[in-house]
Design a protein around this motif. Structure first.
Motif, PDB file in Angstrom:
ATOM      1  N   LYS A 236       9.942   2.052  40.476  1.00 35.10           N
ATOM      2  CA  LYS A 236      10.521   3.363  41.081  1.00 35.10           C
ATOM      3  C   LYS A 236      11.652   3.492  40.573  1.00 35.10           C
ATOM      4  O   LYS A 236      12.654   2.975  40.845  1.00 35.10           O
ATOM      5  N   PHE A 237      11.888   4.659  39.581  1.00 36.70           N
ATOM      6  CA  PHE A 237      13.116   4.977  39.177  1.00 36.70           C
ATOM      7  C   PHE A 237      13.338   6.837  38.852  1.00 36.70           C
ATOM      8  O   PHE A 237      12.410   7.392  39.062  1.00 36.70           O
ATOM      9  N   LEU A 260      29.740  -0.402  42.489  1.00 37.32           N
ATOM     10  CA  LEU A 260      28.496  -0.409  42.232  1.00 37.32           C
ATOM     11  C   LEU A 260      28.347  -1.694  41.398  1.00 37.32           C
ATOM     12  O   LEU A 260      29.151  -1.699  40.229  1.00 37.32           O
ATOM     13  N   GLN A 261      27.309  -2.305  41.360  1.00 37.55           N
ATOM     14  CA  GLN A 261      26.770  -3.379  40.525  1.00 37.55           C
ATOM     15  C   GLN A 261      25.774  -2.810  39.340  1.00 37.55           C
ATOM     16  O   GLN A 261      24.859  -1.926  39.671  1.00 37.55           O
ATOM     17  N   PHE A 376      20.083   7.807  45.749  1.00 38.53           N
ATOM     18  CA  PHE A 376      18.732   7.390  45.239  1.00 38.53           C
ATOM     19  C   PHE A 376      18.719   5.702  45.501  1.00 38.53           C
ATOM     20  O   PHE A 376      17.593   5.312  45.611  1.00 38.53           O
ATOM     21  N   LEU A 377      19.696   5.010  45.299  1.00 33.17           N
ATOM     22  CA  LEU A 377      19.795   3.806  45.429  1.00 33.17           C
ATOM     23  C   LEU A 377      19.318   3.294  46.789  1.00 33.17           C
ATOM     24  O   LEU A 377      18.323   2.455  47.052  1.00 33.17           O
ATOM     25  N   THR A 378      19.844   4.037  47.905  1.00 32.44           N
ATOM     26  CA  THR A 378      19.489   3.846  49.456  1.00 32.44           C
ATOM     27  C   THR A 378      18.075   4.099  49.727  1.00 32.44           C
ATOM     28  O   THR A 378      17.463   3.534  50.665  1.00 32.44           O
ATOM     29  N   ALA A 482      18.319  -1.055  42.661  1.00 36.74           N
ATOM     30  CA  ALA A 482      18.455  -0.895  44.062  1.00 36.74           C
ATOM     31  C   ALA A 482      18.615  -2.176  44.547  1.00 36.74           C
ATOM     32  O   ALA A 482      19.388  -2.342  45.564  1.00 36.74           O
ATOM     33  N   VAL A 483      17.910  -3.222  44.219  1.00 33.37           N
ATOM     34  CA  VAL A 483      17.807  -4.411  44.933  1.00 33.37           C
ATOM     35  C   VAL A 483      19.179  -5.046  44.793  1.00 33.37           C
ATOM     36  O   VAL A 483      19.712  -5.827  45.840  1.00 33.37           O
ATOM     37  N   GLN A 484      20.083  -4.687  43.863  1.00 35.42           N
ATOM     38  CA  GLN A 484      21.319  -5.193  43.607  1.00 35.42           C
ATOM     39  C   GLN A 484      22.595  -4.510  44.413  1.00 35.42           C
ATOM     40  O   GLN A 484      23.650  -4.998  44.445  1.00 35.42           O
ATOM     41  N   ASN A 485      22.153  -3.376  44.703  1.00 35.71           N
ATOM     42  CA  ASN A 485      23.221  -2.502  45.792  1.00 35.71           C
ATOM     43  C   ASN A 485      22.992  -2.252  46.968  1.00 35.71           C
ATOM     44  O   ASN A 485      23.525  -1.178  47.679  1.00 35.71           O
TER      45      ASN A 485
END
Length: 487
Positions: A236-237, A260-261, A376-378, A482-485
């Motif tokens: 999902k991007f 952010l990573q 978007f990351l959240t 997303a999983v890293q942030n």
């Protein structure tokens, strides 16, 4: 510079097996390990005992085989391995014991390079915060030190650009050139990096047509491969396309992304580096000759939606919007957001690189791109930030009016011809370059301005795009998972 300093401090000149305990993660900031590689060391990133033994046990026992192992002190490394390796803790405290290292923790590669140029001349204990601060201000970031550093760095970069053996080397060169250009503006130092643009232009005229054959697991090579890459690496991007954002611009914008990573690579825009061509190729997964309307942007959304459908997404799973205040529905799994700010700044710019530096700094400080990315990351999206093309400094060579095919672009760097009688006359009059039509419709001829030239009022200095320079063609490609942030 910094890499050479670490190499010498680590005793690498006197051993062939070395363990670098990078407890401050300095290699991620300054890539010092490239110096070890240049001296013949194989670079090994230590993960665990078993993997290391399977791959490198024999080499570890072989005299004369050079190996540099990167690890962290908290990782378990068996005693028998430790006694075979010369260990060195790569930390700011070890490298600069006379300074207050908390003042150095945010230094990037350029700052560390500048520090190395002056640190060896210091014999005083400057561990008090005030003393280190004064040393940085008066010595490290003095105009004379910066000028000497930039002059040497440009010379080294030109030498590297003269001997490029792989396309990916241009990505590194573009990033380092951008750092030079940013520092030159920031510290008011006159530095000319156009020779690097010229060398890339020579490369592209011969090699650009072969890049479609290259595949890289780390990053797409051409913008036309970006959609496939993102689909393959994310469930999902969202891809955020910063129209006109160069490596120079990202160097400034990235200051707001420090928390952010993310992973930074680069990608080649299409040539000519116009929005209608390159952005449509980015969003469609096509080459220019395959586009529905290569010279106009009216089909851009259609091209993106068709590409997403070909990748397997349903209509309800596809989103295409413009601006920062974007809200996609919960079903969207493949989204594109177009941001025009940088390109608008480029075409309204009257103060050259200094004006761009100031305007992009304001944009970075507003953090609109960062906040949209975080949103978007959240919501579970991987976010990719890239550009359709970059921008470069030019001087007008005279306007070209009423010649060639109408192209939907603000660029004044290219003329597209069809059945034009006096092509040779145009080439001679304006010192134009005939582009070899790589990936482009073959029924046209493409004449592109030389490095530093544009079809604008004679003698006027502007910033624009559309040509073949490194500034225009190599653009950032940022991957934010997303999983890293979302921890």
């Amino acid at each position: 510079m910094f890499g050479d300093y670490v190499f010498e401090k680590s005793s690498a000149p006197y051993t062939d097996k070395i363990l670098l305990l990078d407890d401050d993660n300095l290699n991620s900031r300054a890539n010092y390990i490239s110096v070890f590689s240049a001296h013949g060391f194989e670079i090994v990133r230590y993960t665990d005992d078993l993997t290391f033994r399977i791959k490198y046990e024999e080499k570890l026992k072989t005299f004369g085989e050079k190996m540099a192992v990167i690890a962290h002190s908290e990782q378990y490394i068996p005693y028998d391995l430790l006694i075979r390796l010369t260990s060195y803790i790569v930390s700011l405290e070890n490298l600069f014991p006379k300074l207050n290292t908390t003042m150095l923790k945010d230094m990037d590669k350029a700052g560390l390079d500048l520090l190395c140029a002056t640190y060896s001349k210091n014999f005083n204990d400057l561990r008090q915060k005030h003393d280190t601060e004064m040393f940085l201000r008066l010595e490290v970031y003095s105009k004379s030190n910066i000028k000497a550093y930039l002059k040497k760095t440009v010379s080294d970069l030109v030498e590297r650009a003269n001997h490029v053996s792989c396309y990916s080397e241009w990505f590194t060169i573009a990033e380092e050139k951008a750092q030079i250009d940013v520092m030159a503006v920031q510290y008011d130092v006159d530095v000319d990096t156009q020779e690097i643009n010229r060398l890339f232009q020579q490369y592209a005229l011969i090699q650009f047509g072969k890049l479609s054959q290259d595949i890289d697991k780390v990053s797409p090579v051409l913008v036309s491969k970006a959609m496939d890459y993102m689909h393959d690496h994310s469930d999902k991007f969202i891809v955020i396309v910063m129209d006109g954002m160069s490596e120079f611009d990202w160097k400034i914008i990235s200051n707001s992304f420090k928390d952010l990573q993310y992973e930074k690579t680069s990608i080649f825009a299409m040539i000519p580096s116009t929005t209608s061509i390159s952005r449509q190729c980015l969003l469609s997964g096509k080459y220019p000759s395959q586009l529905l309307e290569p010279w106009k942007q009216s089909k851009e959304k259609t091209e993106f939606v068709n590409c997403a459908k070909d990748l397997g997404y349903l209509d309800s799973q596809i989103g295409y919007e413009r601006g920062y205040d974007v809200q996609f529905g919960s079903f969207v799994r493949c989204g594109a957001v177009i941001i025009n700010d940088v390109d608008d700044m480029v075409h309204a710019q009257t103060q050259g690189r200094l004006g761009m530096f100031n305007d992009i700094t304001v944009l970075a400080n507003q953090k609109k791109l960062l906040k949209m990315t975080q949103h978007f990351l959240t919501t579970g999206y991987d976010v990719y930030i890239t550009a359709d093309h970059g921008n470069t400094t030019c001087t007008g060579i005279g306007k070209l009016i009423g010649t060639g095919v109408e192209v939907e672009t603000k660029s004044r760097r290219i003329v597209v011809l069809k059945d034009f009688a006096d092509k040779a006359g145009l080439i001679e009059k304006y010192r134009l370059i005939e582009y070899p039509k790589y990936y482009l419709p073959k029924e046209y001829d493409y004449l592109i301005c030389d490095v530093g030239d544009s079809f604008d009022i004679k003698g006027i200095d502007i910033i624009t795009h559309g040509g073949i320079t490194l500034d225009e063609v190599v653009v950032p490609f940022i991957k934010i998972k997303a999983v890293q942030n979302n921890g």
